[in-house]
Design a protein around this motif. Structure first.
Motif, short mmCIF file in Angstrom:
data_model
loop_
_atom_site.label_atom_id
_atom_site.label_comp_id
_atom_site.label_asym_id
_atom_site.label_seq_id
_atom_site.Cartn_x
_atom_site.Cartn_y
_atom_site.Cartn_z
N TRP A 112 0.80 -1.21 0.00
CA TRP A 112 0.00 0.00 0.00
C TRP A 112 0.84 1.27 0.00
N MET A 113 2.16 1.13 0.20
CA MET A 113 3.04 2.30 0.18
C MET A 113 3.42 2.72 -1.24
N LEU A 114 3.26 1.84 -2.21
CA LEU A 114 3.72 2.15 -3.56
C LEU A 114 3.04 3.39 -4.16
N PRO A 115 1.72 3.57 -4.01
CA PRO A 115 1.12 4.79 -4.57
C PRO A 115 1.65 6.07 -3.91
N GLU A 116 1.85 6.05 -2.61
CA GLU A 116 2.28 7.24 -1.89
C GLU A 116 3.76 7.56 -2.14
N VAL A 117 4.59 6.54 -2.15
CA VAL A 117 6.02 6.75 -2.24
C VAL A 117 6.52 6.79 -3.69
N LEU A 118 5.96 5.92 -4.54
CA LEU A 118 6.48 5.76 -5.90
C LEU A 118 5.51 6.21 -6.98
N ARG A 119 4.32 6.63 -6.59
CA ARG A 119 3.28 7.02 -7.54
C ARG A 119 2.95 5.87 -8.49
N VAL A 120 2.94 4.66 -7.93
CA VAL A 120 2.61 3.45 -8.68
C VAL A 120 1.25 2.95 -8.21
N SER A 121 0.33 2.78 -9.13
CA SER A 121 -1.02 2.31 -8.78
C SER A 121 -0.98 0.83 -8.42
N VAL A 122 -1.77 0.45 -7.42
CA VAL A 122 -1.89 -0.95 -7.01
C VAL A 122 -3.37 -1.29 -6.87
N PRO A 123 -3.74 -2.56 -6.99
CA PRO A 123 -5.13 -2.96 -6.82
C PRO A 123 -5.67 -2.57 -5.44
N GLN A 124 -6.96 -2.33 -5.37
CA GLN A 124 -7.59 -1.87 -4.13
C GLN A 124 -7.42 -2.88 -3.00
N LYS A 125 -7.28 -4.16 -3.33
CA LYS A 125 -7.15 -5.17 -2.27
C LYS A 125 -5.92 -4.93 -1.40
N GLU A 160 -3.37 1.09 12.15
CA GLU A 160 -2.19 1.62 12.85
C GLU A 160 -0.95 1.64 11.96
N GLU A 161 -1.02 1.09 10.77
CA GLU A 161 0.14 1.05 9.90
C GLU A 161 0.24 2.32 9.05
N PRO A 162 1.45 2.86 8.88
CA PRO A 162 1.61 4.12 8.15
C PRO A 162 1.54 3.94 6.64
#
Length: 331
Positions: free
Chosen positions: A280-293, A301-303
């Motif tokens: 889930w960090m890939l969109p925020e950090v790398l601007r890479v889209s990932v599936p919603q799952k 609690e995870e950042p």
């Protein structure tokens, strides 16, 4: 030359590389007074490894010839023999801290597209696997042997005496439910150490050598656990999104993404030349889209971004606020 390059790329499981300039992130950045940036440490580590020379054959012998005297204490009855206990403690000292560990990718490498690979990593227990004398052993990060069994790997089973003196050393993630060792890296194959080879060669070597032992990927009485080498891919944005959008090459849950610098040697301990991000960090950090799952799997609690750590020493513990990153964390 073009045919050789094509064959090499195919063997690694690469896809065609796209000329994009999108980058990604790596596991653990160090910030604070007196500490250089993660990118500076990457450059320093690459330079230092060129200057180091080590007797890796001696290192291989130390690892594969250690007498572990059985599995760890929490999985067997306590031994009454003090001699056996001393041997087990000696083996633990030899086998501990032999894995190359990642850092959180806090500083996105400017050359990520050109000089890094990505490996999708299943959830499981990170471990060191060795074969020697007809026995295969799996060790935790702390050096305890938690599995002894036969395998179709060279020197891994007694029915193949001719290969008993040609050991193998692998960096794996073990998934108990799948009875599978997912192979991240290779350090030695049939008594040929590749610690001082770069990532590009080691990953090619890994795929090539496992193609020679297809039975190692099948569960049987002689091979009670499967060994599956994980594919790697280039780090262009389009390839990242393609990999994340398809079914993973394993049944286990996806734990995260490991990023390897193409030129790094296999070194023990944490290194900024191997990075780690949760899906889930890939969109925020790398601007890479990932599936919603993958977004839905994130706990409250995870950042969303990798946490900073106060010192380099803390990186080696592989513990952070992103959940379990001890023995069950693959990075």
């Amino acid at each position: 030359m073009e045919e050789l390059s094509s064959a090499f790329t195919s063997g690694l499981g690469f896809e065609s590389k796209e000329p994009t300039v999108q980058s990604h992130s790596s596991l653990h950045k160090v910030k604070g007074s007196g500490l250089s940036s993660q990118e500076e440490r990457r450059r320093r580590n690459l330079q230092l490894q060129k200057e180091k020379r080590k007797d890796y054959l001696s290192q291989v012998r130390k690892l594969v010839e250690s007498d572990d005297e059985g599995i760890e204490d929490d999985e067997e009855e306590m031994e009454s023999s003090s001699t056996r206990q001393r041997r087990k403690q000696g083996c633990k000292r030899h086998m501990a801290n032999q894995l190359m560990l990642s850092e959180w990718m806090v500083d996105v490498p400017p050359d990520l597209d050109d000089n890094w690979f990505m490996v999708a990593c299943p959830r499981g227990r990170r471990c060191l696997v060795t074969t020697n004398g007809g026995t295969t052993r799996a060790f935790r990060k702390n050096g305890y042997c938690f599995k002894r069994f036969p395998s179709h790997l060279p020197a891994g089973k007694r029915r193949n005496r001719s290969g008993d003196s040609k050991p193998v050393i692998l960096d794996c993630v073990f998934n108990e439910a799948e009875k599978t060792f997912y192979v991240l890296d290779v350090m030695c194959w049939m008594n040929h150490p590749v610690y001082d080879s770069d990532t590009e060669f080691r990953f090619f070597w890994l795929q090539a050598k496992f193609s020679e032992v297809p039975n190692a990927s099948e569960i049987s009485d002689i091979n009670p656990f499967a060994f599956i080498p994980l594919p790697c891919y280039p780090c262009s944005k389009s390839t990242m999104e393609s990999v994340m959008g398809r079914e993973m090459p394993f049944k286990a849950d996806l734990d995260g993404i490991l990023f390897y610098h193409k030129q790094t040697h296999y070194t023990t301990g944490s290194t900024p030349l191997v990075g780690w991000l949760k899906p889930w960090m890939l969109p925020e950090v790398l601007r890479v889209s990932v599936p919603q799952k993958y977004i839905d799997n994130k706990l409250p609690e995870e950042p969303w971004k990798p946490p900073n750590v106060p010192s380099e020493m803390e990186c080696s513990t592989q513990e952070s606020t992103t959940g379990k990153q001890t023995e069950e964390h693959a990075g």
